[in-house]
Design a protein around this motif. Sequence first.
Motif, mmCIF file in Angstrom:
data_model
loop_
_atom_site.group_PDB
_atom_site.id
_atom_site.type_symbol
_atom_site.label_atom_id
_atom_site.label_comp_id
_atom_site.label_asym_id
_atom_site.label_seq_id
_atom_site.Cartn_x
_atom_site.Cartn_y
_atom_site.Cartn_z
ATOM 1 N N PRO A 122 0.409 -1.037 0.194
ATOM 2 C CA PRO A 122 -0.128 -0.181 0.409
ATOM 3 C C PRO A 122 1.056 1.266 -0.185
ATOM 4 C CG PRO A 122 -0.916 -1.560 1.499
ATOM 5 C CD PRO A 122 0.097 -2.392 0.552
ATOM 6 N N CYS A 125 -4.244 -6.456 -0.779
ATOM 7 C CA CYS A 125 -3.563 -5.814 -1.910
ATOM 8 C C CYS A 125 -2.531 -6.765 -2.757
ATOM 9 C CB CYS A 125 -2.976 -4.681 -1.339
ATOM 10 S SG CYS A 125 -1.306 -4.832 0.355
ATOM 11 N N CYS A 128 -3.206 -5.919 -5.775
ATOM 12 C CA CYS A 128 -4.955 -5.941 -6.770
ATOM 13 C C CYS A 128 -4.943 -4.592 -6.213
ATOM 14 C CB CYS A 128 -5.245 -7.418 -5.898
ATOM 15 S SG CYS A 128 -3.887 -8.496 -6.780
ATOM 16 N N ASP A 129 -5.527 -4.187 -7.000
ATOM 17 C CA ASP A 129 -5.467 -2.201 -6.323
ATOM 18 C C ASP A 129 -6.963 -2.074 -6.657
ATOM 19 O OD1 ASP A 129 -6.166 0.148 -5.162
ATOM 20 O OD2 ASP A 129 -4.423 1.786 -6.503
ATOM 21 N N ASP A 130 -7.935 -2.218 -5.680
ATOM 22 C CA ASP A 130 -9.591 -2.136 -6.575
ATOM 23 C C ASP A 130 -9.868 -0.599 -6.397
ATOM 24 O OD1 ASP A 130 -9.785 -1.868 -3.581
ATOM 25 O OD2 ASP A 130 -11.443 -3.928 -3.916
ATOM 26 N N MET A 149 -6.683 1.361 -1.910
ATOM 27 C CA MET A 149 -5.475 1.295 -1.279
ATOM 28 C C MET A 149 -4.864 2.224 -0.383
ATOM 29 S SD MET A 149 -2.689 -1.011 -1.937
ATOM 30 C CE MET A 149 -2.632 -1.621 -3.718
#
Length: 190
Positions: free
Chosen positions: A35, A158, A178-180, A183
């Motif tokens: 993050p 993440c 993985c950032d939806d 973050m």
Amino acid sequence: RKYPSCLGIEVYNSYDRPTCSDRILWDELLKVIIPEGRNVWGFANNDAHIVRDVDTSFMDFVMPSFSQKNVRTAMEKGTFFAVSRYEAGDRIGKGAAYPVVTCIIVDDKADTITIVGKNTNSINWIADGKVIQTDSVSSNGVVSSTIKLAKHSDDISCYVRAELTGKGGRTLTQAFVCDDGNMDQLINRG
């Protein structure tokens, strides 16, 4: 955090006996550092002080050709896999070929990651240190596994990474970030 040249940690060392918790530490670091905008590469080495230590743990590099420059670039970019023939001191495979990743497809539109591995019996997908999906349908030692990230959104903070297991050992991918769009919430929560 302090040193940009610190690219990752050793997740496999030799027989994996005294350092068998390194993958737990790696997963904890990934949850905190990703993050903040960095990844943490997982390294493996045989720490060979004597001949019998050779071929215990090592890295499988993805490079256009072999050169010192390409090895360095692969280490900096994370284009390699950590491989071990041991787990907590126990031999995983003897004399067999280790699992090799032959294909990775990241489909941002479909929100999926597909991995194909040969010399493989199963592929585990891991997020936050927990196995969230296992695929073990093997066709002549080839396993193809697709993770649908949206299906596992409650399990993934993440990152997700894969672990391929076969008769010749275990191969780990680097973490896929993985950032939806959440973050920033992870940074503020930490």
